[in-house]
Each structure stands twice: as structure tokens, then as C-alpha cells.
Design a protein around this motif. Sequence first.
Motif, PDB file in Angstrom:
ATOM      1  N   ARG A  75       0.836  -1.206   0.000  1.00 16.41           N
ATOM      2  CA  ARG A  75       0.000   0.000   0.000  1.00 16.41           C
ATOM      3  C   ARG A  75       0.870   1.254   0.000  1.00 16.41           C
ATOM      4  O   ARG A  75       0.540   2.246  -0.670  1.00 16.41           O
ATOM      5  CB  ARG A  75      -0.921  -0.038   1.223  1.00 16.41           C
ATOM      6  CG  ARG A  75      -2.033   0.994   1.224  1.00 16.41           C
ATOM      7  CD  ARG A  75      -3.078   0.711   0.153  1.00 16.41           C
ATOM      8  NE  ARG A  75      -3.644  -0.619   0.266  1.00 16.41           N
ATOM      9  CZ  ARG A  75      -4.655  -0.964   1.066  1.00 16.41           C
ATOM     10  NH1 ARG A  75      -5.221  -0.055   1.834  1.00 16.41           N
ATOM     11  NH2 ARG A  75      -5.121  -2.190   1.069  1.00 16.41           N
ATOM     12  N   HIS A  92     -14.626  -0.498  -6.686  1.00 14.89           N
ATOM     13  CA  HIS A  92     -13.787   0.587  -7.193  1.00 14.89           C
ATOM     14  C   HIS A  92     -14.318   0.999  -8.559  1.00 14.89           C
ATOM     15  O   HIS A  92     -14.297   0.205  -9.511  1.00 14.89           O
ATOM     16  CB  HIS A  92     -12.335   0.126  -7.336  1.00 14.89           C
ATOM     17  CG  HIS A  92     -11.726  -0.313  -6.040  1.00 14.89           C
ATOM     18  ND1 HIS A  92     -10.562  -1.051  -5.985  1.00 14.89           N
ATOM     19  CD2 HIS A  92     -12.101  -0.114  -4.752  1.00 14.89           C
ATOM     20  CE1 HIS A  92     -10.257  -1.285  -4.718  1.00 14.89           C
ATOM     21  NE2 HIS A  92     -11.168  -0.729  -3.952  1.00 14.89           N
ATOM     22  N   TRP A 136     -12.703   8.505   1.516  1.00 13.89           N
ATOM     23  CA  TRP A 136     -12.219   7.195   1.938  1.00 13.89           C
ATOM     24  C   TRP A 136     -10.722   7.266   2.184  1.00 13.89           C
ATOM     25  O   TRP A 136     -10.002   7.980   1.474  1.00 13.89           O
ATOM     26  CB  TRP A 136     -12.520   6.148   0.869  1.00 13.89           C
ATOM     27  CG  TRP A 136     -13.968   5.870   0.658  1.00 13.89           C
ATOM     28  CD1 TRP A 136     -14.781   6.414  -0.298  1.00 13.89           C
ATOM     29  CD2 TRP A 136     -14.788   4.976   1.419  1.00 13.89           C
ATOM     30  NE1 TRP A 136     -16.051   5.927  -0.181  1.00 13.89           N
ATOM     31  CE2 TRP A 136     -16.089   5.036   0.859  1.00 13.89           C
ATOM     32  CE3 TRP A 136     -14.563   4.127   2.507  1.00 13.89           C
ATOM     33  CZ2 TRP A 136     -17.146   4.269   1.367  1.00 13.89           C
ATOM     34  CZ3 TRP A 136     -15.609   3.377   3.000  1.00 13.89           C
ATOM     35  CH2 TRP A 136     -16.884   3.452   2.439  1.00 13.89           C
ATOM     36  N   TYR A 190      -7.802   3.820  -2.624  1.00 13.95           N
ATOM     37  CA  TYR A 190      -8.960   3.256  -3.317  1.00 13.95           C
ATOM     38  C   TYR A 190     -10.248   3.907  -2.825  1.00 13.95           C
ATOM     39  O   TYR A 190     -10.369   4.265  -1.660  1.00 13.95           O
ATOM     40  CB  TYR A 190      -9.057   1.750  -3.065  1.00 13.95           C
ATOM     41  CG  TYR A 190      -7.796   0.978  -3.310  1.00 13.95           C
ATOM     42  CD1 TYR A 190      -7.381   0.671  -4.601  1.00 13.95           C
ATOM     43  CD2 TYR A 190      -7.016   0.537  -2.247  1.00 13.95           C
ATOM     44  CE1 TYR A 190      -6.224  -0.055  -4.819  1.00 13.95           C
ATOM     45  CE2 TYR A 190      -5.860  -0.193  -2.456  1.00 13.95           C
ATOM     46  CZ  TYR A 190      -5.464  -0.486  -3.746  1.00 13.95           C
ATOM     47  OH  TYR A 190      -4.319  -1.196  -3.958  1.00 13.95           O
ATOM     48  N   SER A 250     -13.113   2.295  -0.167  1.00 13.19           N
ATOM     49  CA  SER A 250     -12.102   1.420   0.413  1.00 13.19           C
ATOM     50  C   SER A 250     -12.756   0.174   0.996  1.00 13.19           C
ATOM     51  O   SER A 250     -13.590   0.272   1.902  1.00 13.19           O
ATOM     52  CB  SER A 250     -11.329   2.155   1.508  1.00 13.19           C
ATOM     53  OG  SER A 250     -10.582   1.247   2.302  1.00 13.19           O
ATOM     54  N   ASP A 284      -6.673  -4.141  -1.942  1.00  9.38           N
ATOM     55  CA  ASP A 284      -7.677  -3.631  -1.018  1.00  9.38           C
ATOM     56  C   ASP A 284      -8.430  -4.798  -0.379  1.00  9.38           C
ATOM     57  O   ASP A 284      -8.902  -5.699  -1.069  1.00  9.38           O
ATOM     58  CB  ASP A 284      -8.659  -2.709  -1.755  1.00  9.38           C
ATOM     59  CG  ASP A 284      -9.427  -1.807  -0.808  1.00  9.38           C
ATOM     60  OD1 ASP A 284      -9.094  -1.788   0.385  1.00  9.38           O
ATOM     61  OD2 ASP A 284     -10.354  -1.117  -1.277  1.00  9.38           O
TER      62      ASP A 284
END
Length: 339
Positions: free
Chosen positions: A99, A182, A241, A245, A248, A275
Motif C-alpha cells: 500500500r 472501485h 475514503w 482506493y 475502500s 484492497d
Amino acid sequence: MTPPAARIGVIADDTLQGHLLSTAIRGQGYQVVISTDPENLAAHWLDDSDLDLWVVDLSREDRWQHFLDRLLEGARAPLLFCDGQAPPRNAAHYPRWERRLLSKLLDYVGPPALQERLQSLPPDTRAPIPEPREFRDLPRQDQGRPRRVWVLGASLGGPAAVKRFLDSLPEHLPVAFVLAQHIDPGFLGTLRQVLDRNPSIRCRIGDDGSRLCHGEVLLAPVDQSIRFHSDGRVVATGNRWEGPYAPSIDQLMTHVLEGIGHCAGAILFSGMGNDGAIAAPRLAASGTMVWAQSTDTCAASSQPDSVRETGCVSYSGSPEQLAGQLVEQVRRELSAPGR
């Protein structure tokens, strides 16, 4: 027209580190067009005008000082220097390392081009699972919190997979779904319309004050995060979020568990990135079932694969198999003595 994915070169003086970096970058939806060690870097690659970024990881910078001087002087593309050894993919802290890498890539080259083509979703060819007798004549859900909440998470290829999953479900399934997909905010309404064609499962966007109900899918909004009251009502936070992403999946899983007090299960469908890989192990430790779409049935498998690699996934299958497993799970719960 969707722009092409950013073209990235990887330079690492350790073969394993180079492989981990390249795999992680591809898993986020970018192109890795060069992966090499310093000794084998061709001079003309530095002058490649089509390259968007160099990701550089050198465990012994003192050994490569002359190479670094040449790189800094000759590279046309920007340079991103990594500051830590990549952990093994099955390490507990690997998702957070990945991440952080994505966050840096976003600063240099922006998000990967992963636009969904909702017009290419499969047609409505429903072949639902027969309704178990345990589902019939169930009392209406009371005004308290929904008894069974399942979080669905998806990214690239997710709308088609989720649609196949929902199309396989029978009527009167006593489960409330909340979906984090997403997607570009402008396509959320179209996704709702596509999923709402299913006569067995109603689909709504999770606006402030809306409520999780059995037999419905609540779509998490893209432009702001949501929380939940204990009775399943949605609370719009007004905040973005967290992380790269939106919405999320990690954050949605956590908010369901914290707000409602329980989460029956989570299913990770097709997608790029990782994610869900941070929150899913925590949910599994609390008793939540975590399932994932099987690699061979995904349009892009890095997202469910990354969750599988944490060791918390107890079942994998195609969207249709996941639907069958869920129906059987709920049937067993309803037929258990003293339920």
C-alpha cells in the motif's frame, strides 16, 4: 477511450527484490516494461521517452555510486527510490508495504487506467439456485439490526463477477449485502441500474439514512466514506475514503464490524491491487468468514489473491460457486437447533 497504463522500469540489485517490486507494480494495474539489475541496464533504456518512471532499489548504494551518478544524469523519466526491503508476500505486514508503494506511485504517475466497461456485462441469463425450504415463510426482518451482513469487495472485472454471483442467488435470501466497488463516481448510478435488474435482490446506493436490509445490496458511495449505526442505518461521514482506493474495501469492512457489531462474512471478487488484505485478517480473527473468487475465474486476480495470501480465506470459487456456498451456509444456520 481509456488511457494506457503508466510504463514503469524497475532496477534492483537483488533478484528477489526486483521480482517482488515488479509483481507488486503489475498487481496495481501498471505496466512493468523493464526489470533489470544495474549491471545489465542498457544505456538506451535511460533515454526511453515512453517510460513514465524508474523504480530503483539498491541494497548497497556504496557499491553502485558510479551507476547512480550515471542514472541521475541520464534518465529522462523520474526516479523513485525505495527505502525498505520488500517483505515476503505471505508476511503479515506485506499488504501495508504494498500500500505504501502504491501511494508513492500515485504521486509520480497517477492512478492506473482501470476503467470498467459496464456495457460489456453479461446479459440477464438467470439460473438461480433453487430456494431452500428453510428460506420460505421466514418472518419479516424486525426493525433491529440485520442478522446477516456480508461485505462484497470488487475492483477491475468486479461488476461482471458480482452480477453473476447475485444472479445465482434465490429469492428470500435472509442476507444484507454492502458492496464496495472501485469505480468512477459517474458510473455508480449505472452500476446500480445494472445490478438492480435482478428481481430477487434489490440494489440501492448507500445514502445517509438508508438502511441495510435482508434481500438488498447497498452500494457504498465513491465520493465519501460511510459508517453504520447498530441497526444498520448508514451515516455519511462527509470525509473521503482513506487510502488510494474509493470506496475502500478495508475501511468498509472495519466500519461494518465497528458500527453494526458483527459481520457475517466478506467476499473479495475480481480486481487489481490489494484492497481488503489489511482488514480481512482482523475480521477473520473476530469470527467473520472471508471468501474470495478463484484466480482462474477472475478478469484480474491480484486483489483476491492478495487476501488469500494472508491465510484468512476459508473458501474460494467462481461467482456461482460462491453463491452456492453462501446459500448452503445460510441454510445450515437456519436449520441449526435453537437458532
